[in-house]
Structures are given as structure tokens and as C-alpha cells.
Design a protein around this motif. Structure first.
Motif, mmCIF file in Angstrom:
data_model
loop_
_atom_site.group_PDB
_atom_site.id
_atom_site.type_symbol
_atom_site.label_atom_id
_atom_site.label_comp_id
_atom_site.label_asym_id
_atom_site.label_seq_id
_atom_site.Cartn_x
_atom_site.Cartn_y
_atom_site.Cartn_z
ATOM 1 N N PHE A 91 74.229 50.165 -8.981
ATOM 2 C CA PHE A 91 74.689 49.258 -10.031
ATOM 3 C C PHE A 91 75.337 50.021 -11.177
ATOM 4 N N VAL A 92 74.662 51.060 -11.645
ATOM 5 C CA VAL A 92 75.092 51.715 -12.881
ATOM 6 C C VAL A 92 76.115 52.816 -12.654
ATOM 7 N N ALA A 93 76.283 53.262 -11.403
ATOM 8 C CA ALA A 93 77.186 54.392 -11.147
ATOM 9 C C ALA A 93 78.608 54.103 -11.605
ATOM 10 N N GLY A 94 79.041 52.852 -11.488
ATOM 11 C CA GLY A 94 80.418 52.517 -11.834
ATOM 12 C C GLY A 94 80.743 52.668 -13.304
ATOM 13 N N VAL A 95 79.744 52.462 -14.163
ATOM 14 C CA VAL A 95 79.995 52.548 -15.610
ATOM 15 C C VAL A 95 79.322 53.772 -16.230
ATOM 16 N N ASP A 96 78.779 54.647 -15.393
ATOM 17 C CA ASP A 96 78.017 55.779 -15.935
ATOM 18 C C ASP A 96 78.872 56.721 -16.757
ATOM 19 N N ARG A 97 80.116 56.946 -16.321
ATOM 20 C CA ARG A 97 80.961 57.898 -17.047
ATOM 21 C C ARG A 97 81.225 57.425 -18.477
ATOM 22 N N ILE A 98 81.423 56.105 -18.639
ATOM 23 C CA ILE A 98 81.660 55.565 -19.976
ATOM 24 C C ILE A 98 80.460 55.841 -20.874
ATOM 25 N N MET A 99 79.256 55.690 -20.314
ATOM 26 C CA MET A 99 78.037 55.927 -21.093
ATOM 27 C C MET A 99 77.764 57.412 -21.263
ATOM 28 N N ASP A 100 78.140 58.199 -20.250
ATOM 29 C CA ASP A 100 77.873 59.637 -20.284
ATOM 30 C C ASP A 100 78.587 60.309 -21.454
ATOM 31 N N MET A 101 79.763 59.831 -21.800
ATOM 32 C CA MET A 101 80.516 60.419 -22.906
ATOM 33 C C MET A 101 79.732 60.300 -24.216
ATOM 34 N N MET A 102 79.119 59.148 -24.441
ATOM 35 C CA MET A 102 78.343 58.942 -25.664
ATOM 36 C C MET A 102 77.022 59.695 -25.607
ATOM 37 N N ARG A 103 76.414 59.751 -24.436
ATOM 38 C CA ARG A 103 75.147 60.494 -24.300
ATOM 39 C C ARG A 103 75.364 61.973 -24.591
ATOM 40 N N THR A 104 76.468 62.512 -24.095
ATOM 41 C CA THR A 104 76.752 63.925 -24.331
ATOM 42 C C THR A 104 76.988 64.197 -25.814
ATOM 43 N N THR A 105 77.682 63.298 -26.473
ATOM 44 C CA THR A 105 77.883 63.437 -27.919
ATOM 45 C C THR A 105 76.542 63.473 -28.643
ATOM 46 N N THR A 106 75.617 62.634 -28.206
ATOM 47 C CA THR A 106 74.271 62.614 -28.789
ATOM 48 C C THR A 106 73.546 63.929 -28.532
ATOM 49 N N ASN A 107 73.648 64.428 -27.307
ATOM 50 C CA ASN A 107 72.975 65.685 -26.963
ATOM 51 C C ASN A 107 73.501 66.858 -27.790
ATOM 52 N N VAL A 108 74.813 66.951 -27.895
ATOM 53 C CA VAL A 108 75.437 68.059 -28.627
ATOM 54 C C VAL A 108 75.124 67.959 -30.121
ATOM 55 N N SER A 109 75.187 66.752 -30.663
ATOM 56 C CA SER A 109 74.838 66.572 -32.080
ATOM 57 C C SER A 109 73.392 66.985 -32.321
#
Length: 412
Positions: A367-385
Motif C-alpha cells: 500500500f505505502v510503497a507507491g507514496v513512500d518516496r514523497i514521505m521519505d524526502m520529509m523524513r530525511t529532512t527531519t533526520n538531518v535536522s
């Protein structure tokens, strides 16, 4: 043709596949399920990576500390903040999923599910005992989450205790972690094809309700990440580090931009180091140690998402979760985030571990694989911050920061 294909950034290919998959599903209808096997192949490839990626990444991350004695006031405080913020992030994701319930209202009766992982109904004592692997090899074969993580942590600690004698083994695990990241990137090249097939299947079989639920999940992912960045990190900078919040975010603007566009903590690492040292005034030893370690084990955005996605899957398939399951999710999501590589799609790989610990069907990944990249961009920003926030906070607590440099406006 191949040169043209690879010249397009992966995230653009994924977004295009997402849109084409939805259109194909609507036009083709339920018959779109005939190409779902392509998505299943992609999911199987992801599941293949779980054990080696977590094992090598965790051992390498612990061994990267260098020396137990070296931890001292810098490493100890950094690790403590990593753990506390990681737990807060997971429970935030669980809270968002509990109150908003993005996965309710989807009819899954037409879906043929594979084996559903057995939920964890054991007592607290059984859970503690089960954390010790009787056979590490069997634990890896069964993809048993907690024992695998415990064994990896013990191996990493053993390497630290062995000092010089452990360095050759540490290099092996470092190489193994790098190799698994490269293998992961190979598998991630399958993402556009997997996303196309899975989104066509979702749209054709489940219709608009499923797409609405996915939109809610994306929105909650961004909301949770923003709450972590603007809430948790701002509190750390303002009240623990006692530094101006606006100057902090101005100083890491470049790292935020690169992390969002690449969705990779590792790719952003050089920029994060430059921002913390030149713009935030963090000393080179503290910055190098904390930011480098954080890029490996400080994944608050990923931890929050794993908690949220687990509840999303439980709601879709009607899995009742107890408070004990919530506690298990908080542990496995935090440790799963620690084991996640700092590359695009790593959070997707960790889902199998968290889902399996509480009996959530692995079909949720489809279900979530199709939209994961869109969410991954924000998650990575959170991780780096978060890496920059912890480095700045620890540097302030230990007197390893140039406050005048941080509040100056000459960021480069």
C-alpha cells in the motif's frame, strides 16, 4: 535508452510511475491485479535486504564510536538524546495514527493476503528472555527482530572492547554496511516499476478510498515531521542549548535543502558537517563525531513514520493492537530506525521488522510503497535536522561551540 532513463532522477521516475499507475488502475479496473506480481517482486527484493542491512548497519554504527572510553561526556549525552528523541518521535507517530485513523474505511475483502505474522501475546518475562538469541543463525533465518538487534549490538560492543584486535573485524562490518547500501540502491532502481504495478493494483482493486487513505498518511507523515522539527528540536536549541532557534535553522538551510532533494542522510553528510562547523560554530571534533554517528543511528523521522505506518496497516486489515503491542512498536521502530541506512527507501525496508513484531500483514508495504518516496524526502529532512540539533546541543552543554559564530549572519 538506458542513459536517458538513468539521467532522470529516481524520485522523478517514482512520481511519474505513481501517476501512471493510478491512471492505469482506474482505466483497467480490477484486472490491473494481473500486474501486481511486479510489485510483489519489488517487495520480495526489499524483504531480502532486511537481515543483512540491519546486522551490518547496527554493528558498524556501534563500532564507529571508536572506543567505549571515548564516549565520555560527548558520546554519552549524544546517545541519550538520540534515544529520548527517538522514543518521543515513535509515540508521536502512534498518537497521530490513533487519533486520525488514516487506514479505516478500506474494504480489503478482495485482497489475497500471504501469511500474517503472529502477534506477540507473550508475557513481559517471555519477551525479555526471547531477546537473547539461542542461535544467531536461526534468528537471522526467522527474521526475528529483537534477538537480531540485541546480537548486533553485542557484536558491536565486543568490537569496541577488543580495541586494536577488533579493528580488522570493524573494517569488515564497515565494508559490509557500505556493500549492503549499494545493494539497496540497486533494489531501489526497481522502485518505479514496483510503484507502477502496486498503484495500478490499489487504484483498480480498492478505488478512491485507498487513495484517500494514502493521502491522509502522507499528510500525517509531513505533520509529524514538522512537529518534530519545529517542536522537539526547537525546544532542545532554546531551552537546553540556550541558543536562538531562528539562527539555528538559518544555519542549516543548505542541509535541509539537500536532504529534502536527495532523501539521503549519507549524501547530505558533508553539507551537514559544513553547516554545523561553519554556520553553527560547533567544534570540529564534536561535529564530526555526533553528526557522523547521527547519520547512522539518529533517524527520528523514520522512527515516527514506522509507528504511524504500523497503525495504518493495523487499521486497514483490522488488527487489534494492545498497549503491549504499542510498547513493542516503540522498541522495534526506534531500533529499526537505528538500523536503517541513510539512503532513499531504507524506511520501507525496516517496515517488515516492525510489522512482524505485532502481527500487521506485510501487504501493508504494498500500500505505502507507491507514496513512500514523497514521505521519505520529509523524513530525511527531519533526520538531518536532528543530527545538527543534537550536535549543537551537545556542543553547547560541553562548551565546544562558538556562540558568536552561530548568531552571526555570515553563513556560507
Amino acid at each position: 535508452m538506458l542513459k536517458f532513463w538513468f539521467a532522470i532522477p529516481l524520485w522523478q521516475r517514482v512520481i511519474a510511475a505513481l501517476i501512471l499507475g493510478i491512471l492505469t488502475g482506474y482505466l483497467w479496473g480490477p484486472d490491473a491485479a494481473s500486474i501486481k506480481w511486479i510489485g510483489d517482486f519489488f517487495i520480495a527484493s526489499i524483504k531480502m535486504l532486511v537481515v543483512p542491512l540491519i546486522f551490518f548497519s547496527l554493528v558498524s554504527g556501534v563500532a564507529a564510536i571508536g572506543d567505549i572510553a571515548k564516549l565520555g561526556k560527548v558520546g554519552g549525552r549524544a546517545l541519550l538524546i538520540f534515544v529520548i528523541t527517538g522514543q518521543i518521535a515513535v509515540w508521536l507517530g502512534l498518537a497521530l495514527g490513533t487519533f486520525v485513523k488514516p487506514g479505516l474505511g478500506i474494504d480489503t475483502s478482495n485482497i489475497e493476503m500471504g501469511p500474517v505474522p503472529e502477534p506477540n501475546d507473550s508475557s513481559w518475562t517471555d519477551m525479555i528472555i526471547s531477546m537473547v538469541p539461542q542461535s544467531p543463525v536461526q534468528t537471522m533465518a526467522d527474521v526475528n527482530v529483537l534477538p537480531l538487534i540485541v546480537f548486533a549490538l553485542l557484536v558491536g560492543i565486543g568490537i569496541l572492547m577488543a580495541k586494536e584486535e577488533g579493528e580488522p573485524v570493524a573494517k569488515i562490518f564497515d565494508s559490509g554496511a557500505v556493500i549492503m547500501q549499494k545493494v539497496t540502491m540497486i533494489v531501489m532502481e526497481l522502485t518505479p516499476f514496483g510503484v507502477f504495478a502496486l498503484m495500478a493494483w490499489v487504484a483498480g482493486t480498492l478505488g478512491f478510498d485507498a487513495l484517500t487513505a494514502l493521502a491522509k498518511l502522507v499528510g500525517l507523515n509531513y505533520l509529524g515531521c514538522l512537529l518534530i522539527i519545529l517542536g522537539i528540536y526547537s525546544v532542545m536549541i532554546k531551552f537546553i542549548a540556550r541558543l536562538p532557534v531562528i539562527d539555528f535553522f538559518r544555519g542549516i538551510a543548505d542541509a535541509i535543502a539537500v536532504s529534502y532533494s536527495t532523501a539521503s542522510s549519507n549524501a547530505t553528510l558533508p553539507v551537514t558537517l559544513r553547516c554545523t562547523q561553519r554556520n553553527l560554530g560547533v567544534s570540529q571534533p564534536v561535529s564530526s563525531f555526533v553528526v557522523s554517528l547521527g547519520a547512522t543511528i539518529n533517524m527520528n523521522g523514520t522512527a515516527m513514520y514506522l509507528g504511524l505506518a504500523t497503525l495504518f496497516g493495523a487499521q486497514i486489515f483490522g488488527v487489534d493492537l494492545s498497549w503491549g503491542d504499542y510498547f513493542m512498536i516503540s522498541i522495534t521502530a526506534t531500533l529499526g530506525a537505528v538500523g536503517a541506512a541513510g539512503i532513499p527507501g531504507a524506511g520501507l525496508i525496516m517496515m517488515a521488522l516492525v510489522f512482524g513484531s505485532v502481527g500487521v500483514p506485510l501487504e501493508t508495504i504494498a500500500f505505502v510503497a507507491g507514496v513512500d518516496r514523497i514521505m521519505d524526502m520529509m523524513r530525511t529532512t527531519t533526520n538531518v535536522s536532528g543530527d545538527a540539533a543534537v550536535a549543537t546541543t551537545v556542543a553547547s552543554m560541553t562548551g565546544e561551540i562558538d556562540r558568536a559564530e552561530m548568531i552571526s549572519a555570515d553563513d556560507v
